[in-house]
Design a protein around this motif. Structure first.
Motif, PDB file in Angstrom:
ATOM      1  N   SER A   1      13.091  43.471  18.645  1.00 47.27           N
ATOM      2  CA  SER A   1      13.834  42.230  18.395  1.00 47.27           C
ATOM      3  C   SER A   1      13.361  41.517  17.136  1.00 47.27           C
ATOM      4  CB  SER A   1      13.695  41.281  19.590  1.00 47.27           C
ATOM      5  OG  SER A   1      14.315  41.811  20.739  1.00 47.27           O
TER       6      SER A   1
ATOM      7  N   TYR B   1      19.510  42.486  19.677  1.00 47.83           N
ATOM      8  CA  TYR B   1      19.892  43.805  19.163  1.00 47.83           C
ATOM      9  C   TYR B   1      20.615  43.643  17.832  1.00 47.83           C
ATOM     10  CZ  TYR B   1      24.209  42.693  21.807  1.00 47.83           C
ATOM     11  OH  TYR B   1      25.327  42.087  22.334  1.00 47.83           O
ATOM     12  N   ALA B   2      20.710  44.716  17.085  1.00 47.21           N
ATOM     13  CA  ALA B   2      21.219  44.668  15.714  1.00 47.21           C
ATOM     14  C   ALA B   2      22.642  44.123  15.654  1.00 47.21           C
ATOM     15  CB  ALA B   2      21.166  46.065  15.087  1.00 47.21           C
TER      16      ALA B   2
ATOM     17  N   ASN C   1      15.369  42.951  14.246  1.00 47.78           N
ATOM     18  CA  ASN C   1      16.790  42.657  14.465  1.00 47.78           C
ATOM     19  C   ASN C   1      17.095  41.178  14.256  1.00 47.78           C
ATOM     20  OD1 ASN C   1      17.365  45.330  15.114  1.00 47.78           O
ATOM     21  ND2 ASN C   1      17.025  45.017  17.312  1.00 47.78           N
TER      22      ASN C   1
END
Length: 311
Positions: free
Chosen positions: A263, A213-214, A266
């Motif tokens: 993903s 995730y970011a 990210n």
């Protein structure tokens, strides 16, 4: 007044002098012989003392075959503050104490709240399990993703890397979309579980490869407790830390596996050096915190890591 006779102006001559070199040479040699014997004796004594100091009472053929153990301190800082780790080296290998790290915002270990109430999955029936892919509180949904069988070995860095048996390890991580059960996936309880280390200090979890995730490098959270009885709240943990996922495996899984599309972008935007947890760890710490993987996207992976605790 009695007077002593005046000293002669020159020392008296040897009464026997004047017979020539042939007569004097034997006398000179006779006078020199005792001096040579003294010098020879002194040299022998000095040599013996030197050998005694070097040999320590043992034979010069003796070889030291004892096993040595060295401990070195490595200072570093973790994501939740500075930490000091020790590396223990033995003839059979080495281990390093894992640094303390933050549990993050989604531990469900009784230290924070979710949906307005304290979230503590550690006290829930069914949390002690090896396969953590399914939810077990209400929902029975199974987290989808690339399978991973992860074995962790718990060792004592203050006891020559001896295995720690009977310790509880609580492990959790996000799903392939980057969501955490009981929080951002509030109706689910998957990807969380507790195992107790065996006589070899090992636990094994069957799970999936986490998404990215970011803002964070892909990772897995864990807490270690001195016993299963102590594993009721994160406040009892003797170690709270994280595992960093290998870059090569992330690069293989995210573009190829179903459900990991978010993903890809990210992961392109993060780095280990810039991560707010792993970025300030030493190279030795990062090596210990990164599990080794084998396998493939299509067949799944097996992974292993050693967790060091200075007891």
């Amino acid at each position: 007044m009695h007077r002593h006779p005046a000293a002669p102006a020159h020392p008296p001559r040897d009464e026997d002098h004047g017979h020539g070199l042939a007569d004097d040479l034997p006398r000179l040699l006779a006078l020199a012989a005792p001096r040579r014997r003294v010098l020879s004796w002194l040299a022998t004594v000095a040599g013996s003392a030197a050998l005694g100091g070097c040999g320590g009472g043992g034979s010069s053929d003796t070889v030291d075959t004892s096993t040595s153990t060295t401990t070195t301190g490595t200072s570093g800082s973790s994501g939740s503050g500075s930490s000091s780790t020790g590396t223990t080296t033995t003839t059979s290998g080495s281990c390093i104490a894992d640094p303390q790290e933050t549990a993050g915002p989604y531990p469900a270990d009784g230290t924070n709240t979710a949906s307005g109430s304290t979230s503590d999955v550690l006290t829930a029936a069914g949390i002690v399990r090896s396969d953590i892919r399914s939810s077990f509180l209400g929902s029975t949904n199974i987290a989808q993703g690339v399978p991973v069988v992860l074995t962790l070995t718990l060792v004592d860095t203050n006891a020559s890397c001896a295995p720690l048996a009977g310790y509880a390890i609580y492990l959790w991580h996000c799903d392939r979309a980057g969501n955490y059960s009981l929080y951002t996936a509030a109706s689910e309880s998957y990807l969380r579980g507790v195992q107790v280390s065996d006589s070899a200090g090992q636990v094994t979890f069957t799970t999936i490869f986490p998404g990215c995730y970011a803002g964070r490098w892909p990772h897995i959270h864990f807490e270690v407790f001195a016993s299963q009885a102590a594993a009721t709240t994160g406040r009892n943990a003797v170690l709270i830390s994280q595992l960093a996922l290998p870059s090569a495996v992330c690069s293989a899984v995210y573009p190829a596996a179903t459900g990991y599309s978010a993903s890809v972008g990210n992961f392109a935007g993060v780095s280990l050096s810039g991560d707010n947890v792993f970025g300030d760890n030493t190279a030795a710490q990062l090596a210990a915190m990164t599990p080794s993987f084998s396998g493939s996207v299509s067949d799944g992976y097996t992974a292993s890591a050693t967790i060091g605790i200075a007891r």
